[in-house]
Motif scaffolding. Structure first.
Motif, PDB file in Angstrom:
ATOM      1  N   UNK A 463       0.847  -1.191   0.000  1.00 47.62           N
ATOM      2  CA  UNK A 463       0.000   0.000   0.000  1.00 47.62           C
ATOM      3  C   UNK A 463       0.884   1.243   0.000  1.00 47.62           C
ATOM      4  N   UNK A 464       0.466   2.260  -0.749  1.00 49.02           N
ATOM      5  CA  UNK A 464       1.160   3.544  -0.767  1.00 49.02           C
ATOM      6  C   UNK A 464       0.127   4.623  -0.461  1.00 49.02           C
ATOM      7  N   UNK A 465       0.442   5.477   0.510  1.00 54.28           N
ATOM      8  CA  UNK A 465      -0.428   6.584   0.892  1.00 54.28           C
ATOM      9  C   UNK A 465       0.278   7.897   0.563  1.00 54.28           C
ATOM     10  N   UNK A 466      -0.421   8.786  -0.145  1.00 56.33           N
ATOM     11  CA  UNK A 466       0.187  10.047  -0.545  1.00 56.33           C
ATOM     12  C   UNK A 466      -0.717  11.234  -0.287  1.00 56.33           C
ATOM     13  N   UNK A 467      -0.098  12.391  -0.198  1.00 56.83           N
ATOM     14  CA  UNK A 467      -0.838  13.658  -0.049  1.00 56.83           C
ATOM     15  C   UNK A 467      -0.050  14.741  -0.755  1.00 56.83           C
ATOM     16  N   UNK A 468      -0.756  15.676  -1.406  1.00 58.77           N
ATOM     17  CA  UNK A 468      -0.062  16.786  -2.082  1.00 58.77           C
ATOM     18  C   UNK A 468      -0.904  18.056  -1.959  1.00 58.77           C
ATOM     19  N   UNK A 469      -0.220  19.221  -2.154  1.00 57.97           N
ATOM     20  CA  UNK A 469      -0.848  20.523  -2.021  1.00 57.97           C
ATOM     21  C   UNK A 469      -0.363  21.436  -3.143  1.00 57.97           C
ATOM     22  N   UNK A 470      -1.205  22.367  -3.504  1.00 54.11           N
ATOM     23  CA  UNK A 470      -0.833  23.377  -4.492  1.00 54.11           C
ATOM     24  C   UNK A 470      -0.145  24.538  -3.781  1.00 54.11           C
ATOM     25  N   UNK A 471       1.077  24.883  -4.234  1.00 47.12           N
ATOM     26  CA  UNK A 471       1.792  26.027  -3.684  1.00 47.12           C
ATOM     27  C   UNK A 471       1.372  27.325  -4.355  1.00 47.12           C
ATOM     28  N   UNK A 472       1.184  27.249  -5.639  1.00 43.06           N
ATOM     29  CA  UNK A 472       0.687  28.393  -6.400  1.00 43.06           C
ATOM     30  C   UNK A 472       0.027  27.828  -7.646  1.00 43.06           C
ATOM     31  N   UNK A 474       1.280  27.158 -10.445  1.00 46.30           N
ATOM     32  CA  UNK A 474       2.110  26.276 -11.258  1.00 46.30           C
ATOM     33  C   UNK A 474       2.727  25.119 -10.474  1.00 46.30           C
ATOM     34  N   UNK A 475       3.007  25.307  -9.203  1.00 44.94           N
ATOM     35  CA  UNK A 475       3.729  24.282  -8.448  1.00 44.94           C
ATOM     36  C   UNK A 475       2.806  23.532  -7.498  1.00 44.94           C
ATOM     37  N   UNK A 476       3.100  22.254  -7.389  1.00 46.40           N
ATOM     38  CA  UNK A 476       2.380  21.395  -6.459  1.00 46.40           C
ATOM     39  C   UNK A 476       3.407  20.406  -5.878  1.00 46.40           C
ATOM     40  N   UNK A 477       3.359  20.159  -4.571  1.00 40.41           N
ATOM     41  CA  UNK A 477       4.305  19.245  -3.928  1.00 40.41           C
ATOM     42  C   UNK A 477       3.536  18.210  -3.133  1.00 40.41           C
ATOM     43  N   UNK A 478       4.198  17.047  -2.909  1.00 39.64           N
ATOM     44  CA  UNK A 478       3.538  15.978  -2.174  1.00 39.64           C
ATOM     45  C   UNK A 478       4.533  15.055  -1.499  1.00 39.64           C
ATOM     46  N   UNK A 479       4.028  14.215  -0.594  1.00 30.72           N
ATOM     47  CA  UNK A 479       4.831  13.221   0.119  1.00 30.72           C
ATOM     48  C   UNK A 479       4.086  11.890   0.077  1.00 30.72           C
ATOM     49  N   UNK A 480       4.845  10.834   0.243  1.00 25.52           N
ATOM     50  CA  UNK A 480       4.236   9.493   0.255  1.00 25.52           C
ATOM     51  C   UNK A 480       4.891   8.662   1.353  1.00 25.52           C
ATOM     52  N   UNK A 481       4.208   7.625   1.754  1.00 26.61           N
ATOM     53  CA  UNK A 481       4.732   6.585   2.637  1.00 26.61           C
ATOM     54  C   UNK A 481       4.100   5.265   2.231  1.00 26.61           C
ATOM     55  N   UNK A 482       4.837   4.185   2.376  1.00 30.10           N
ATOM     56  CA  UNK A 482       4.295   2.911   1.928  1.00 30.10           C
ATOM     57  C   UNK A 482       4.917   1.734   2.646  1.00 30.10           C
ATOM     58  N   UNK A 483       4.259   0.602   2.532  1.00 34.66           N
ATOM     59  CA  UNK A 483       4.704  -0.666   3.114  1.00 34.66           C
ATOM     60  C   UNK A 483       4.425  -1.756   2.093  1.00 34.66           C
TER      61      UNK A 483
END
Length: 705
Positions: A463-472, A474-483
């Protein structure tokens, strides 16, 4: 013209006597006709017996049910005529079989076999089919005939001779001579007063005593069946094969001959029992009053030991078994096998002669005692070549995590990011600036055997869980964690990987141009089990190790589509690194000390991605997508591991299945936006090369907020 066989009269007395029912000749009369005896072939003698059996004047008694003893202990009573008493399926006798008057034969004709006890007044015994045991104290004045598909174990006494076309195991007594024809088998553990003649195709064995032994077929001497004692002479012809068994304890059976043992240029075939052989051992094959001649050919099935007959003593034949000059790598069938063969330090003839730094390895000792067929398999098992595939399998198990990040970035709401209308909404995000997504992974692949390397299959669930956000805009960033958990399954190795994954990604969308960045770090807790079994040696080495992988990528894509269709050519540059600590397998003599391994590679992928947005009548949006690309890997693609036998030996390198230099990547999926904030998806991704293949499926849920 049929081949004519010449036998001594006593060897053929049974068949001639069994034929008197239609020739009306007495046994004493046949003995006075040597010309007749000398011209009969086995086939002709069988025809004579068949004629007696089929003669209408021969009376028949069929025993096809359980028959118990009656008056005076007799269960079957013959009359004063020539009779054939037939034991048929279902028939059994718990008393005496009495032939009565006349010339009588007992025929055993049941595939289920059985047992025959006391009998009397029976001239002959024919075992037609099945496996039978004779326990009677003595009968059958002429003898017994064993047909080709039958087996007779004689635990009693046969007054006459024996003619074996099938299997005759003599643990009792046979009064006259014995002839074993082609296809016949005689095992003697009792006493045969007469001579034994084994013709070509016949087999003789046992630890009983015979008068004289003449062998033209096969003769076995081993610890299981023993070796005979011959009171007069033993004669081996050039066609004879003496199969003599040697054992790891250095003990062998000895054939004892009271007269002359004539070897006659026969073949001595060495049969080696499985196990650890000493570097030198000696056996006594024959002890005789006199030994005449030598063996003409020596057959030896051990790869690294040579058998040398010793004729120095005129009254015995010895056998010396010692390490030959054949190098171990002679029987290696792969590069990995040759590497481990070169690394092996062999024990010397005596443990006391070992240098202080050399420890005798039981696995190596078993290898040196293996036969030519087993040696190649043993070398490959000791090499442990599957360990070199661990790096490739681990990288393959971590690849789906990077694919999950790329999939999440590609499925973002492109119209909201680039401000253009007409580009497809690959997922519904509405006005939301944040998103959470969950992706289930199912991934598997095969690392094929190449140049003798072992095939290894791997399968991953996670399983992989991710989340991301819009900075402006044009840019969007995110992080993930998985097992994830990976199962490794190979011909000589089984294993498991427990992995944790962390990563981060960023997306910049400027009009039709997209820039995607991502990196992951994974920790792997691995365990392996290998199977090593050959020549009586068995081991189950177990390994436990820690490893890590890092992957990073940069991708540029440009959307050429319009309206609801997206057509995006893309270029991807990737980096992957694998690092594994050294470890020592737990186990016996086959355990390995595996050194650490580090592997770094860059890759580039060029391809095309297609997608189409479809709005359903209920307002949901369905988006099928497909992409294909060409991936090229740079640098050293070989997967190599340095290791050594934990007990003795030197370092050597094994190679596994290499990373693919060029491969085809595929990605396909179907997205369903069930609302403005929730999306479900299913996808497939694969990488196909010449030697390696991997395929994966994933299910995804996303929620925008």
């Amino acid at each position: 013209m049929p081949v004519q066989y010449r036998f001594r009269p006593q060897h053929l007395a049974l068949a001639i006597a069994l034929a008197v029912g239609y020739t009306n000749a007495a046994l004493a009369q046949t003995a006075a006709e040597p010309d007749l005896l000398a011209t009969q072939t086995p086939a002709e003698l069988m025809e004579m017996l068949d004629a007696f059996i089929n003669d209408p004047t021969t009376a028949r008694i069929n025993v096809n049910k359980e028959t118990k003893a009656k008056k005076n202990g007799v269960a079957v009573q013959g009359k004063n005529v020539d009779e054939l008493i037939i034991m048929l399926p279902g028939g059994s006798v718990s008393g005496i079989v009495d032939g009565g008057g006349g010339k009588n034969v007992l025929q055993l004709d049941s595939a289920n076999g059985g047992q025959i006890g006391k009998s009397r007044k029976l001239m002959g015994l024919e075992v037609k089919q099945g496996t039978w045991t004779l326990t009677g104290p003595g009968d059958f004045s002429v003898g017994a005939l064993v047909r080709p598909e039958a087996t007779l174990t004689n635990d009693g006494r046969i007054h006459g001779g024996a003619l074996a076309h099938g299997t005759l195991i003599n643990n009792g007594g046979i009064g006259a001579g014995v002839t074993v024809f082609s296809g016949g088998v005689l095992k003697n553990s009792g006493t045969i007063d007469g001579d034994v003649e084994v013709l070509q195709g016949g087999i003789f064995s046992g630890n009983g005593t015979v008068g004289a032994l003449n062998v033209k077929g096969h003769f076995f001497a081993n610890q299981t069946q023993g070796a005979p004692t011959i009171t007069r002479n033993m004669e081996l012809s050039k066609t004879a094969v003496l199969a003599y068994a040697v054992n790891t304890d250095g003990r062998g059976e000895t054939i004892k001959v009271g007269g002359t043992a004539s070897l006659g240029g026969a073949t001595l075939k060495i049969v080696a029992a499985p196990g650890d052989y000493p570097q030198t051992s000696r056996y006594t094959i024959i002890e005789a009053a006199k030994v005449d001649g030598r063996f003409g050919n020596i057959e030896n099935n051990l790869a690294f030991m040579t058998a040398t007959p010793d004729y120095d003593d005129e009254k015995s034949v010895g056998l010396t078994y010692a390490r030959n000059e054949v190098p171990i790598e002679r029987f290696a069938t792969s590069k990995n096998g040759r590497e481990v063969a070169h690394s092996i330090e062999e024990p010397k003839a005596s443990p006391a002669a070992q240098p202080p730094s050399l420890t005798v390895n039981a696995a190596v000792t078993a290898l040196l005692g293996s036969n030519k067929t087993t040696a190649a398999r043993a070398i490959e098992q000791l090499a442990g070549g599957s360990n070199a595939n661990l790096a490739n399998a681990t990288l393959s198990s971590a690849n789906p995590v990077s694919s999950s990040m790329l999939s999440a970035m590609r499925q973002l709401d492109s119209s909201n990011l680039n401000g253009q209308s007409g580009t497809p909404r690959l997922a519904a995000g509405g006005e939301a600036t944040g998103r959470v997504w969950l992706q289930a992974l199912g991934h598997g692949g095969t690392l094929d055997r190449s140049h003798g390397r072992s095939t290894l299959q791997h399968s991953t669930k996670g399983l992989v869980l991710g989340a991301d956000w819009a900075l402006d805009e044009q840019w969007r960033v995110g992080v993930i964690g998985g097992k994830s958990q990976t199962r490794l399954d190979g011909s000589q190795l089984d294993g498991d990987l427990d992995s944790w994954h962390l990563g981060a990604y960023a997306l910049r969308q400027s009009g039709p141009l997209a820039l995607r960045l991502g990196a992951t770090h994974s920790n792997h807790d691995g365990s392996t089990k290998r199977r090593v079994a050959f020549n009586g040696f068995s081991d189950r080495p177990k390994g436990s190790y820690d490893a890590s992988t890092q992957q990073a990528f940069t991708e540029i894509g440009y959307n050429l589509g319009s309206g609801t269709i997206s057509a995006e050519p893309f270029a991807n540059l990737g980096f992957q690194r694998y690092q594994r600590d050294s470890y020592i397998e737990k186990g016996g003599a086959a355990a390995l000390q595996v050194h650490g391994q580090t592997q770094n590679n860059f890759s580039s992928t060029f391809g095309l991605r297609l997608a189409q947005l479809n709005t359903l009548d209920n307002g949901m949006q369905l988006t099928p997508r497909f992409s294909a690309g060409w991936k090229h890997t740079y640098g050293d693609v070989d997967s190599k591991t340095q290791q050594r036998l934990a007990t003795g030996g030197k370092n050597y390198i094994v190679e596994g299945a290499a990373l693919e230099r060029d491969s085809l990547t595929l990605d396909a999926g179907l997205e369903l936006a069930v609302s403005t904030r929730h999306t479900l998806g299913v996808g497939y991704n694969g990488e196909i090369g010449n030697d390696n293949r991997s395929h994966g499926v994933m299910g995804q849920w996303r929620m925008a907020f």
